[in-house]
Design an enzyme around this catalytic site. Structure first.
Site, PDB file in Angstrom:
ATOM      1  N   LYS A  37       0.760  -1.088  -0.186  1.00  0.00           N
ATOM      2  CA  LYS A  37       0.001  -0.175  -0.140  1.00  0.00           C
ATOM      3  C   LYS A  37       0.817   1.186  -0.092  1.00  0.00           C
ATOM      4  O   LYS A  37       0.391   2.482  -0.193  1.00  0.00           O
ATOM      5  CB  LYS A  37      -0.943   0.010   1.195  1.00  0.00           C
ATOM      6  N   GLY A  38       2.144   0.963   0.374  1.00  0.00           N
ATOM      7  CA  GLY A  38       3.013   2.253   0.552  1.00  0.00           C
ATOM      8  C   GLY A  38       3.188   3.406  -0.361  1.00  0.00           C
ATOM      9  O   GLY A  38       3.012   4.326  -0.072  1.00  0.00           O
ATOM     10  N   GLU A  93       7.792   2.455  -6.422  1.00  0.00           N
ATOM     11  CA  GLU A  93       7.791   2.216  -4.797  1.00  0.00           C
ATOM     12  C   GLU A  93       8.056   3.308  -3.890  1.00  0.00           C
ATOM     13  O   GLU A  93       8.299   4.243  -4.289  1.00  0.00           O
ATOM     14  CB  GLU A  93       9.005   1.202  -4.702  1.00  0.00           C
ATOM     15  N   ASP A  94       7.572   2.910  -2.683  1.00  0.00           N
ATOM     16  CA  ASP A  94       7.656   4.072  -1.586  1.00  0.00           C
ATOM     17  C   ASP A  94       9.068   4.149  -1.211  1.00  0.00           C
ATOM     18  O   ASP A  94       9.662   5.418  -1.107  1.00  0.00           O
ATOM     19  CB  ASP A  94       6.631   3.763  -0.347  1.00  0.00           C
ATOM     20  N   ASP A  97      14.756  -0.242   1.024  1.00  0.00           N
ATOM     21  CA  ASP A  97      15.506  -0.257   1.948  1.00  0.00           C
ATOM     22  C   ASP A  97      16.540  -1.241   1.723  1.00  0.00           C
ATOM     23  O   ASP A  97      17.548  -0.959   1.418  1.00  0.00           O
ATOM     24  CB  ASP A  97      14.589  -0.773   3.137  1.00  0.00           C
ATOM     25  N   PHE A 146      13.774   5.048  10.403  1.00  0.00           N
ATOM     26  CA  PHE A 146      12.509   4.553  10.176  1.00  0.00           C
ATOM     27  C   PHE A 146      11.393   5.708   9.966  1.00  0.00           C
ATOM     28  O   PHE A 146      11.129   6.571  10.691  1.00  0.00           O
ATOM     29  CB  PHE A 146      11.956   3.661  11.156  1.00  0.00           C
ATOM     30  N   VAL A 147      10.924   6.034   8.801  1.00  0.00           N
ATOM     31  CA  VAL A 147      10.018   6.978   8.349  1.00  0.00           C
ATOM     32  C   VAL A 147       8.281   6.535   8.219  1.00  0.00           C
ATOM     33  O   VAL A 147       8.371   5.399   7.931  1.00  0.00           O
ATOM     34  CB  VAL A 147      10.604   7.543   7.121  1.00  0.00           C
ATOM     35  N   ASP A 153       3.789   3.332   6.627  1.00  0.00           N
ATOM     36  CA  ASP A 153       3.120   3.126   7.841  1.00  0.00           C
ATOM     37  C   ASP A 153       4.010   2.784   8.841  1.00  0.00           C
ATOM     38  O   ASP A 153       5.136   2.244   8.699  1.00  0.00           O
ATOM     39  CB  ASP A 153       2.262   2.049   7.729  1.00  0.00           C
TER      40      ASP A 153
HETATM   41  P1  IMP Z   1      13.137  -3.927   1.690  1.00  0.00           P
HETATM   42  O1  IMP Z   1      12.634  -5.253   0.947  1.00  0.00           O
HETATM   43  O2  IMP Z   1      14.119  -4.088   2.677  1.00  0.00           O
HETATM   44  O3  IMP Z   1      13.820  -2.880   0.439  1.00  0.00           O
HETATM   45  O4  IMP Z   1      11.887  -3.198   2.177  1.00  0.00           O
HETATM   46  C1  IMP Z   1      11.066  -2.533   1.536  1.00  0.00           C
HETATM   47  C2  IMP Z   1       9.620  -2.210   2.017  1.00  0.00           C
HETATM   48  O5  IMP Z   1       9.928  -2.249   3.457  1.00  0.00           O
HETATM   49  C3  IMP Z   1       9.314  -1.111   1.752  1.00  0.00           C
HETATM   50  O6  IMP Z   1       8.318  -1.278   0.514  1.00  0.00           O
HETATM   51  C4  IMP Z   1       8.475  -0.367   2.938  1.00  0.00           C
HETATM   52  O7  IMP Z   1       6.942  -1.024   2.746  1.00  0.00           O
HETATM   53  C5  IMP Z   1       8.933  -1.249   3.857  1.00  0.00           C
HETATM   54  N1  IMP Z   1       9.908  -0.061   4.732  1.00  0.00           N
HETATM   55  C6  IMP Z   1      11.306  -0.103   4.650  1.00  0.00           C
HETATM   56  N2  IMP Z   1      11.825   1.087   5.469  1.00  0.00           N
HETATM   57  C7  IMP Z   1      10.727   1.617   5.897  1.00  0.00           C
HETATM   58  C8  IMP Z   1      10.553   2.587   6.631  1.00  0.00           C
HETATM   59  O8  IMP Z   1      11.481   3.508   7.055  1.00  0.00           O
HETATM   60  N3  IMP Z   1       9.098   3.104   7.053  1.00  0.00           N
HETATM   61  C9  IMP Z   1       8.185   2.315   6.434  1.00  0.00           C
HETATM   62  N4  IMP Z   1       8.299   1.368   5.726  1.00  0.00           N
HETATM   63  C10 IMP Z   1       9.529   0.763   5.254  1.00  0.00           C
HETATM   64 MG    MG Z   2       6.556  -0.931  -0.125  1.00  0.00          MG
END
Ligand code: IMP
Ligand code: MG
Length: 170
Positions: A37-38, A93-94, A97, A146-147, A153
């Site tokens: 949903k992000g 993507e939002d 990470d 963490f944002v 969310d």
């Molecule tokens: P990744 O697989 O570690 O790159 O994580 C990606 C997903 O984790 C993102 O699409 C977000 O939904 C969630 N995420 C990662 N960091 C944050 C944050 O700081 N705040 C909120 N959601 C996050």
């Molecule tokens: Mg996401």
């Protein structure tokens, strides 16, 4: 909570990204795929800054438990409505990470035969990256915070905040 990026900063940067995408995709009809949903807020604002006939679709993923986190295996909880064959795909993507989610998604989507595949993310945390996944359009690179807000969310809350804030505090 402390504001990291104000709504004015976010909107100004998205206008720039929209111009860049409009130039890069001139003469084509890019197909935007938002990761729910992000990415809902970013996709909505970005789409309105792209001066081309676009189409859009949505996909939703949820990561498996901590045990499989390092594999980056994610479950599709909502698949796309439309096929990708021959399309100029932009994954929206939002935040990227570790990159595991995006890496998985890019592999899944690439297998469906898009003509081109680019990635746009509002935020990136480069210091957290575990896999090297190419990102073509980045709104802001941020430090390891963490944002929340603007789609993002904590336990499903704060997605509607217009600013992006560092989670915690009062
Ligand atoms: P990744 O697989 O570690 O790159 O994580 C990606 C997903 O984790 C993102 O699409 C977000 O939904 C969630 N995420 C990662 N960091 C944050 C944050 O700081 N705040 C909120 N959601 C996050
Ligand atoms: Mg996401």
């Amino acid at each position: 909570m402390k504001v990291l990026l104000s709504q004015e900063q976010i909107q100004a940067r998205i206008a720039e990204l929209g111009k860049e995408i409009s130039r890069d995709f001139a003469g084509t009809e890019p197909h935007l795929v938002g990761v729910l949903k992000g990415a809902y807020a970013f996709l909505g604002d970005l789409a309105r800054q792209i001066d081309l006939p676009i189409t859009m679709d949505f996909i939703a993923v949820s990561s498996y438990g901590a045990a499989t986190k390092s594999s980056g295996e994610v479950r599709l909880t909502k698949d796309l409505d439309q096929g990708l064959e021959g399309r100029h795909l932009i994954v929206v993507e939002d935040i990227v990470d570790t990159g595991l989610t995006l890496n998985y998604l890019v592999n899944v989507l690439n297998a469906r035969g898009p003509r081109t595949l680019k990635v746009a993310t509002l935020l990136s945390k480069p210091s957290r990256r575990l896999v090297d996944v190419p990102v073509d359009y980045v709104g802001f690179s941020i430090d390891d915070h963490f944002v929340v807000g603007y789609g993002m969310d904590f336990n499903e809350k704060y997605r509607n905040m217009p600013d992006i804030k560092i989670y915690g505090g009062e």
